[in-house]
Design an enzyme around this catalytic site. Structure first.
Site, PDB file in Angstrom:
ATOM      1  CB  SER A  12     -11.716   6.253   0.317  1.00  0.00           C
ATOM      2  OG  SER A  12     -10.648   6.892   0.987  1.00  0.00           O
ATOM      3  CE  LYS A  82      -0.930   3.083   5.259  1.00  0.00           C
ATOM      4  NZ  LYS A  82      -1.342   2.474   3.994  1.00  0.00           N
ATOM      5  CG  ASP A  83      -1.163   5.102   0.475  1.00  0.00           C
ATOM      6  OD1 ASP A  83      -0.734   3.991   0.841  1.00  0.00           O
ATOM      7  OD2 ASP A  83      -2.298   5.516   0.737  1.00  0.00           O
ATOM      8  CB  SER A 132       0.278  -4.724   2.925  1.00  0.00           C
ATOM      9  OG  SER A 132       1.565  -4.443   3.418  1.00  0.00           O
ATOM     10  NE  ARG A 134       3.987  -2.206   6.304  1.00  0.00           N
ATOM     11  CZ  ARG A 134       3.147  -2.369   7.316  1.00  0.00           C
ATOM     12  NH1 ARG A 134       3.554  -2.959   8.431  1.00  0.00           N
ATOM     13  NH2 ARG A 134       1.900  -1.966   7.228  1.00  0.00           N
ATOM     14  NE  ARG A 135      -0.933  -3.473   7.215  1.00  0.00           N
ATOM     15  CZ  ARG A 135      -1.717  -2.543   6.722  1.00  0.00           C
ATOM     16  NH1 ARG A 135      -2.452  -2.795   5.635  1.00  0.00           N
ATOM     17  NH2 ARG A 135      -1.787  -1.347   7.273  1.00  0.00           N
ATOM     18  NE  ARG A 152      -6.308  -3.086  -3.199  1.00  0.00           N
ATOM     19  CZ  ARG A 152      -6.168  -2.507  -4.385  1.00  0.00           C
ATOM     20  NH1 ARG A 152      -6.005  -3.246  -5.479  1.00  0.00           N
ATOM     21  NH2 ARG A 152      -6.190  -1.195  -4.514  1.00  0.00           N
ATOM     22  N   GLY A 153     -10.305  -2.680  -1.110  1.00  0.00           N
ATOM     23  CA  GLY A 153     -11.477  -1.912  -0.711  1.00  0.00           C
ATOM     24  C   GLY A 153     -11.121  -0.890   0.342  1.00  0.00           C
ATOM     25  NE  ARG A 158      -8.564  -2.406   2.380  1.00  0.00           N
ATOM     26  CZ  ARG A 158      -7.278  -2.157   2.205  1.00  0.00           C
ATOM     27  NH1 ARG A 158      -6.420  -2.539   3.121  1.00  0.00           N
ATOM     28  NH2 ARG A 158      -6.844  -1.526   1.144  1.00  0.00           N
ATOM     29  CB  CYS A 247       2.999   0.767  -0.816  1.00  0.00           C
ATOM     30  SG  CYS A 247       2.049   0.928  -2.329  1.00  0.00           S
TER      31      CYS A 247
END
Length: 526
Positions: A12, A82-83, A132, A134-135, A152-153, A158, A247
């Site tokens: 990416s 974080k991943d 997410s 969490r979000r 996603r993306g 996004r 995650c």
């Protein structure tokens, strides 16, 4: 090191930025570096708008990179920290971490979906894109009206979906947007405060993963690693590990540190943990000078929270965060102010450059008289007063976040200099902010309301009593006695002083003058 270091990365745009950033750091130290792109399961799944919790296992953005490391196809894997799962596969280790970019989340909103009177300027019932957990949990906690839609993306994809109208707003990591230097001028952006909307553990940090046996590369990574960041994210990721989460878990943990008066580092941690993305998160704040066992203490406290009976000396409104959040966690909560308010009329607002509000009440009783505030700037204490100001169509140019009103006064005085300031206040109220102004002639107090005590008897079985002002303290003890085993929350120093005069021990003072600060204080005592 004569041999070329081969960096493995996802393909990416953001992943390539991260790999090239690492490559440049190593080349500056005189090392030869190449980049090898490796597709992951997470990349292949990006074509579907699927939530992370529906994808199998932890580490679906990292597995193939780790396999390439073990097969010695690459020497170094670059990850968004974080991943990563909290434990590396056997034979691998995190050899170093980067400096931390902005760890916050950013809400991008289509301009026609902006409403400045709402929290984060997001229109009622907006469709918000995020996959997410969490979000999702934190967004729904603060804005239960929004509709969530999986997203996603890669980052540019996004944002394109937002521009194409598939969403009214989307949530992204600020670091990703800033690293790619994306042009988002056509969108409204709200950077979310990390002390309120808590980031993922290690958000904004790169992890450099290597083979355990590669001691030479480990010593090379020491040259570019940020060890201060490592200490902080180790606390965050230990909390994640103790909850056995990846995650997919609705968990946020953010650690920062500042020197105290004795020049020792004081570590501060904000957490947000929910049992599922659609459940109320338990939001707490912790601080310490000794990090030994700190993550364990935090985890035990969060897991040990038990609902109880709470009384708050403020009258709840329908959309208030505090009662909603407590009730979602099965607390028995009642909120009723023990003082009443009487409005004072004024003919006009005195001439001044600034208007400063120290409470939500001062905002309400000021704007209820529809004053002309053309050309004025606004200051206030706390996010709750700021939100009330936004509800009346104005944004604060200064927001004092500390619960130390004298400190806020000094910060505000430094901001306004010799400008004149109008202070809409309650009659006979304390004037801690005003006393910090360099010129008293530039302080104009405007009485907009008065407080009148209205004491009632409170259920003596209440476990936690939250006092929101000195006047409420006085009113409470006219008809109530302090019971053994009760806990006390005092909003602000003046309220704490009033309680000390009643010989009541203050167990905790909120770190912010808003519902979230009170919520965290109550959870810390339950």
């Amino acid at each position: 090191m004569d041999q070329t270091i081969i960096i493995g990365t996802r393909g990416s745009e953001l992943a390539l930025w991260q790999a090239n950033y690492t490559k440049n750091l190593l080349e500056q130290k005189g090392h030869k570096v190449e980049i090898k792109i490796i597709a992951t399961e997470g990349d292949r799944s990006q074509q579907w708008n699927t939530s992370f919790d529906k994808l199998a296992g932890k580490g679906f953005f990292t597995k193939e990179l780790e396999e390439a490391l073990l097969k010695k196809e690459i020497d170094l894997a670059v990850h968004s920290h974080k991943d990563l799962p909290t434990e590396s596969p056997q034979g691998l280790m995190i050899g170093g971490v980067s400096k931390r970019e902005d760890p916050s989340d950013m809400l991008l909103i289509r301009n026609e979906k902006v409403d400045d009177s709402k929290k984060w300027s997001l229109k009622q019932n907006a469709i918000v894109g995020t996959s997410s957990a969490r979000r999702k949990s934190q967004l729904l906690a603060f804005r239960p009206d929004v509709e969530l839609k999986d997203l996603r993306g890669n980052v540019p994809t996004r944002i394109k979906k937002l521009r194409d109208g598939e969403y009214d707003a989307i949530l992204l990591a600020t670091a990703g947007i800033e690293r790619l230097e994306l042009d988002i001028e056509d969108l409204h952006s709200e950077k979310l405060d990390t002390s309120e909307f808590v980031p993922a553990p290690a958000q904004g940090v790169l992890a450099w993963q290597i083979r355990e046996e590669d001691e030479n590369l480990l010593s090379i990574l020491d040259e570019i690693s940020d060890f201060d960041v490592l200490v902080k994210i180790n606390i965050e990721r230990t909390i994640l590990n103790l909850f056995d989460g990846g995650c997919q878990l609705p968990l946020g943990a953010y650690c920062d540190a500042d020197p105290d008066d004795e020049d020792r580092l004081r570590f501060k941690v904000w957490t947000s943990v929910a049992s599922a993305w659609d459940k109320q998160p338990k939001q707490l704040y912790f601080e310490t000078s000794n990090t030994d066992g700190f993550a364990d203490e935090i985890t035990e406290k969060i897991k040990g929270i038990k609902p109880c009976k709470v009384y708050v000396t403020k009258t709840f409104r329908e959309d208030d965060y505090l009662p909603r959040a407590l009730k979602r966690l099965d607390f028995d909560v009642e909120g009723k102010s023990l003082i009443e308010f009487k409005q004072f009329k004024f003919k006009e607002v005195p001439q001044a450059d600034w208007i400063f509000f120290s409470s939500k009440h001062s905002v309400r009783y000021f704007f209820s008289q529809k004053p002309d505030v053309t050309g004025r700037k606004f200051g206030c204490v706390g996010t709750s007063t700021s939100a009330e100001l936004r509800a009346h169509g104005h944004r604060a140019d200064f927001i004092g976040q500390s619960t130390d009103t004298k400190l806020v006064g000094k910060q505000f005085a430094a901001k306004v200099g010799s400008s004149k300031v109008v202070f809409p206040i309650a009659k006979d109220s304390m004037q801690n902010i005003q006393w910090q102004m360099p010129k008293r002639d530039n302080v104009i107090n405007l009485n907009v309301y008065a407080t009148i005590k209205h004491s009632i008897e409170i259920d003596p079985t209440v476990k936690i009593v939250v006092f929101t002002s000195p006047a409420n303290v006085e009113a409470y003890f006219e008809k109530n006695k302090w019971q053994p085993g009760q806990f006390c929350v005092a909003m602000g120093d003046a309220t704490a002083v009033a309680l000390n005069k009643k010989k009541v021990k203050v167990n905790v003072k909120p770190t912010s003058f808003d519902d979230l600060g009170l919520f965290r204080s109550i959870l810390s005592l339950s």
